[in-house]
Design a protein around this motif. Structure first.
Motif, PDB file in Angstrom:
ATOM      1  N   TYR A 144     -65.418 -24.499   0.177  1.00 33.64           N
ATOM      2  CA  TYR A 144     -64.674 -23.367   0.738  1.00 33.64           C
ATOM      3  C   TYR A 144     -65.545 -22.654   1.758  1.00 33.64           C
ATOM      4  CZ  TYR A 144     -61.570 -23.998  -3.257  1.00 33.64           C
ATOM      5  OH  TYR A 144     -60.701 -24.515  -4.181  1.00 33.64           O
ATOM      6  N   LYS A 145     -64.875 -22.121   2.797  1.00 32.75           N
ATOM      7  CA  LYS A 145     -65.562 -21.358   3.840  1.00 32.75           C
ATOM      8  C   LYS A 145     -65.165 -19.894   3.700  1.00 32.75           C
ATOM      9  CE  LYS A 145     -66.389 -21.548   8.798  1.00 32.75           C
ATOM     10  NZ  LYS A 145     -66.059 -22.294  10.020  1.00 32.75           N
ATOM     11  N   CYS A 146     -66.171 -19.012   3.772  1.00 30.31           N
ATOM     12  CA  CYS A 146     -65.940 -17.576   3.626  1.00 30.31           C
ATOM     13  C   CYS A 146     -65.190 -17.037   4.847  1.00 30.31           C
ATOM     14  CB  CYS A 146     -67.270 -16.852   3.444  1.00 30.31           C
ATOM     15  SG  CYS A 146     -67.105 -15.068   3.203  1.00 30.31           S
ATOM     16  N   ARG A 147     -64.093 -16.312   4.596  1.00 31.47           N
ATOM     17  CA  ARG A 147     -63.270 -15.735   5.663  1.00 31.47           C
ATOM     18  C   ARG A 147     -63.591 -14.266   5.901  1.00 31.47           C
ATOM     19  NH1 ARG A 147     -57.212 -17.706   4.507  1.00 31.47           N
ATOM     20  NH2 ARG A 147     -57.000 -17.054   6.642  1.00 31.47           N
ATOM     21  N   GLN A 148     -64.144 -13.598   4.883  1.00 37.79           N
ATOM     22  CA  GLN A 148     -64.434 -12.169   4.976  1.00 37.79           C
ATOM     23  C   GLN A 148     -65.711 -11.893   4.176  1.00 37.79           C
ATOM     24  OE1 GLN A 148     -61.090  -9.682   3.920  1.00 37.79           O
ATOM     25  NE2 GLN A 148     -62.413  -7.953   3.446  1.00 37.79           N
ATOM     26  N   ALA A 149     -66.634 -11.163   4.771  1.00 36.82           N
ATOM     27  CA  ALA A 149     -67.880 -10.840   4.074  1.00 36.82           C
ATOM     28  C   ALA A 149     -67.568 -10.028   2.813  1.00 36.82           C
ATOM     29  CB  ALA A 149     -68.810 -10.060   4.995  1.00 36.82           C
ATOM     30  N   HIS A 150     -68.260 -10.361   1.719  1.00 36.82           N
ATOM     31  CA  HIS A 150     -68.001  -9.672   0.454  1.00 36.82           C
ATOM     32  C   HIS A 150     -69.083 -10.029  -0.567  1.00 36.82           C
ATOM     33  CE1 HIS A 150     -66.400 -13.686  -0.309  1.00 36.82           C
ATOM     34  NE2 HIS A 150     -66.543 -13.434  -1.602  1.00 36.82           N
ATOM     35  N   THR A 151     -69.082  -9.307  -1.662  1.00 40.36           N
ATOM     36  CA  THR A 151     -69.877  -9.642  -2.833  1.00 40.36           C
ATOM     37  C   THR A 151     -68.903 -10.012  -3.934  1.00 40.36           C
ATOM     38  OG1 THR A 151     -71.642  -8.141  -2.197  1.00 40.36           O
ATOM     39  CG2 THR A 151     -71.577  -8.814  -4.512  1.00 40.36           C
ATOM     40  N   ALA A 152     -69.135 -11.161  -4.556  1.00 42.55           N
ATOM     41  CA  ALA A 152     -68.234 -11.667  -5.590  1.00 42.55           C
ATOM     42  C   ALA A 152     -68.500 -10.926  -6.896  1.00 42.55           C
ATOM     43  CB  ALA A 152     -68.427 -13.171  -5.756  1.00 42.55           C
ATOM     44  N   HIS A 153     -67.944  -9.724  -7.020  1.00 42.97           N
ATOM     45  CA  HIS A 153     -68.208  -8.857  -8.168  1.00 42.97           C
ATOM     46  C   HIS A 153     -67.614  -9.359  -9.465  1.00 42.97           C
ATOM     47  CE1 HIS A 153     -70.113  -5.736  -5.839  1.00 42.97           C
ATOM     48  NE2 HIS A 153     -69.104  -5.739  -4.973  1.00 42.97           N
ATOM     49  N   ALA A 154     -66.409  -9.889  -9.435  1.00 38.30           N
ATOM     50  CA  ALA A 154     -65.687 -10.217 -10.665  1.00 38.30           C
ATOM     51  C   ALA A 154     -65.547 -11.730 -10.829  1.00 38.30           C
ATOM     52  CB  ALA A 154     -64.308  -9.568 -10.637  1.00 38.30           C
ATOM     53  N   PRO A 155     -65.436 -12.197 -12.078  1.00 36.52           N
ATOM     54  CA  PRO A 155     -65.297 -13.633 -12.313  1.00 36.52           C
ATOM     55  C   PRO A 155     -63.997 -14.208 -11.754  1.00 36.52           C
ATOM     56  CG  PRO A 155     -65.092 -12.417 -14.387  1.00 36.52           C
ATOM     57  CD  PRO A 155     -65.477 -11.435 -13.332  1.00 36.52           C
ATOM     58  N   ASN A 156     -63.007 -13.368 -11.505  1.00 33.11           N
ATOM     59  CA  ASN A 156     -61.755 -13.874 -10.943  1.00 33.11           C
ATOM     60  C   ASN A 156     -61.754 -13.848  -9.407  1.00 33.11           C
ATOM     61  OD1 ASN A 156     -61.572 -11.122 -10.646  1.00 33.11           O
ATOM     62  ND2 ASN A 156     -59.431 -10.980 -11.340  1.00 33.11           N
ATOM     63  N   TRP A 157     -62.915 -13.647  -8.789  1.00 33.01           N
ATOM     64  CA  TRP A 157     -63.031 -13.711  -7.338  1.00 33.01           C
ATOM     65  C   TRP A 157     -63.446 -15.109  -6.884  1.00 33.01           C
ATOM     66  CZ3 TRP A 157     -65.003  -9.002  -4.189  1.00 33.01           C
ATOM     67  CH2 TRP A 157     -64.256  -7.860  -4.518  1.00 33.01           C
ATOM     68  N   THR A 158     -63.120 -16.123  -7.646  1.00 31.23           N
ATOM     69  CA  THR A 158     -63.476 -17.492  -7.276  1.00 31.23           C
ATOM     70  C   THR A 158     -62.722 -17.877  -6.010  1.00 31.23           C
ATOM     71  OG1 THR A 158     -61.698 -18.476  -8.571  1.00 31.23           O
ATOM     72  CG2 THR A 158     -63.819 -18.120  -9.704  1.00 31.23           C
ATOM     73  N   PRO A 159     -63.225 -18.819  -5.254  1.00 33.34           N
ATOM     74  CA  PRO A 159     -62.546 -19.206  -4.013  1.00 33.34           C
ATOM     75  C   PRO A 159     -61.076 -19.570  -4.175  1.00 33.34           C
ATOM     76  CG  PRO A 159     -64.769 -20.051  -4.002  1.00 33.34           C
ATOM     77  CD  PRO A 159     -64.544 -19.460  -5.375  1.00 33.34           C
ATOM     78  N   PRO A 160     -60.676 -20.372  -5.176  1.00 35.10           N
ATOM     79  CA  PRO A 160     -59.245 -20.685  -5.236  1.00 35.10           C
ATOM     80  C   PRO A 160     -58.368 -19.490  -5.620  1.00 35.10           C
ATOM     81  CG  PRO A 160     -60.441 -21.826  -6.998  1.00 35.10           C
ATOM     82  CD  PRO A 160     -61.447 -21.141  -6.145  1.00 35.10           C
ATOM     83  N   GLN A 161     -58.959 -18.461  -6.244  1.00 35.77           N
ATOM     84  CA  GLN A 161     -58.174 -17.292  -6.662  1.00 35.77           C
ATOM     85  C   GLN A 161     -58.141 -16.193  -5.611  1.00 35.77           C
ATOM     86  OE1 GLN A 161     -60.345 -16.727 -10.417  1.00 35.77           O
ATOM     87  NE2 GLN A 161     -58.392 -17.023 -11.475  1.00 35.77           N
ATOM     88  N   THR A 162     -58.938 -16.323  -4.553  1.00 32.97           N
ATOM     89  CA  THR A 162     -58.992 -15.272  -3.525  1.00 32.97           C
ATOM     90  C   THR A 162     -58.861 -15.874  -2.126  1.00 32.97           C
ATOM     91  OG1 THR A 162     -61.401 -15.392  -3.596  1.00 32.97           O
ATOM     92  CG2 THR A 162     -60.355 -13.658  -4.920  1.00 32.97           C
ATOM     93  N   PRO A 163     -57.672 -16.343  -1.756  1.00 33.35           N
ATOM     94  CA  PRO A 163     -57.491 -16.947  -0.439  1.00 33.35           C
ATOM     95  C   PRO A 163     -57.735 -15.984   0.721  1.00 33.35           C
ATOM     96  CG  PRO A 163     -55.381 -16.693  -1.563  1.00 33.35           C
ATOM     97  CD  PRO A 163     -56.452 -16.342  -2.554  1.00 33.35           C
ATOM     98  N   ALA A 164     -57.702 -14.678   0.473  1.00 34.52           N
ATOM     99  CA  ALA A 164     -58.025 -13.738   1.540  1.00 34.52           C
ATOM    100  C   ALA A 164     -59.515 -13.799   1.887  1.00 34.52           C
ATOM    101  CB  ALA A 164     -57.642 -12.309   1.130  1.00 34.52           C
ATOM    102  N   LEU A 165     -60.326 -14.244   0.920  1.00 34.95           N
ATOM    103  CA  LEU A 165     -61.778 -14.317   1.121  1.00 34.95           C
ATOM    104  C   LEU A 165     -62.265 -15.715   1.455  1.00 34.95           C
ATOM    105  CD1 LEU A 165     -62.904 -12.107  -1.911  1.00 34.95           C
ATOM    106  CD2 LEU A 165     -62.600 -11.401   0.492  1.00 34.95           C
ATOM    107  N   TRP A 166     -61.549 -16.736   0.991  1.00 37.37           N
ATOM    108  CA  TRP A 166     -62.013 -18.122   1.110  1.00 37.37           C
ATOM    109  C   TRP A 166     -60.916 -19.046   1.654  1.00 37.37           C
ATOM    110  CZ3 TRP A 166     -67.034 -18.801   0.479  1.00 37.37           C
ATOM    111  CH2 TRP A 166     -67.736 -17.904  -0.312  1.00 37.37           C
ATOM    112  N   GLN A 167     -61.342 -19.970   2.474  1.00 38.55           N
ATOM    113  CA  GLN A 167     -60.451 -20.993   3.001  1.00 38.55           C
ATOM    114  C   GLN A 167     -61.023 -22.361   2.610  1.00 38.55           C
ATOM    115  OE1 GLN A 167     -60.182 -21.096   7.256  1.00 38.55           O
ATOM    116  NE2 GLN A 167     -58.568 -22.648   7.243  1.00 38.55           N
ATOM    117  N   GLN A 168     -60.199 -23.202   2.023  1.00 37.63           N
ATOM    118  CA  GLN A 168     -60.665 -24.528   1.631  1.00 37.63           C
ATOM    119  C   GLN A 168     -61.037 -25.327   2.884  1.00 37.63           C
ATOM    120  OE1 GLN A 168     -58.197 -26.550  -1.211  1.00 37.63           O
ATOM    121  NE2 GLN A 168     -59.104 -28.523  -0.758  1.00 37.63           N
ATOM    122  N   VAL A 169     -62.175 -25.986   2.822  1.00 38.57           N
ATOM    123  CA  VAL A 169     -62.650 -26.784   3.962  1.00 38.57           C
ATOM    124  C   VAL A 169     -61.969 -28.130   3.939  1.00 38.57           C
ATOM    125  CG1 VAL A 169     -64.668 -27.853   5.045  1.00 38.57           C
ATOM    126  CG2 VAL A 169     -64.871 -25.615   3.964  1.00 38.57           C
TER     127      VAL A 169
END
Length: 169
Positions: A144-169
């Protein structure tokens, strides 16, 4: 992607098939190990040299460090782990009628290969890590490629659960 250029049949003429060289992968990278296979047209000793002038191969430059003897099927194999990127030439000597060890004779078969730089190491996604736009991570075998700078604070911020933050390569 790498390109593999093949030039065959540089040795003396033979009624049987020309010797050939092949590599176990079409995409070659620094630091990866590949099997080089030589198919001979006669049973003799075989030397495989990397980046050597066809008329002056030295035993210290041979893959595997020594001459190889083809098996009963006239096939010889050796392992190679390229250490530098760029164009390389794999040359086989002594596996064609009338062609011997490079005592002033050209190789019996030549294969030009291009080695790509080592693949970049992709880090595994980790909770609590800070990511910048463009960072690439791996999560459960998918990149996954990061779309928005962030800190992954919570366990549910995984790339597949946060498409606003991550885009599958």
């Amino acid at each position: 992607m790498s390109a593999i250029a093949v030039t065959l049949g540089m040795g003396a003429g033979s009624a049987s098939a020309l010797p050939s060289i092949s590599v176990s992968s079409a995409e070659l990278r620094v630091g990866q190990t590949y099997t080089i296979t030589i198919n001979c047209d006669v049973r003799s000793t075989l030397a495989v040299a990397i980046d050597v002038d066809p008329y002056s191969a030295e035993p210290g430059q041979l893959l595997g460090g020594d001459l190889l003897t083809p098996n009963e099927n006239l096939v010889a194999t050796v392992q190679w782990t390229p250490s530098t990127a760029g164009a390389h030439t794999i040359q086989a000597y002594g596996c064609s009628s009338g062609a011997g060890w490079p005592d002033g004779r050209p190789p019996t078969s030549v294969l030009g290969v291009t080695i790509e730089p080592a693949a970049p190491v992709v880090q595994e996604w980790q909770q609590g890590s800070t990511y910048q736009v463009g960072d690439v991570v791996s999560y459960q075998g998918v990149q996954y490629k990061c779309r928005q700078a962030h800190t992954a604070h919570a366990p549910n911020w995984t790339p597949p659960q946060t498409p606003a933050l991550w885009q599958q390569v």
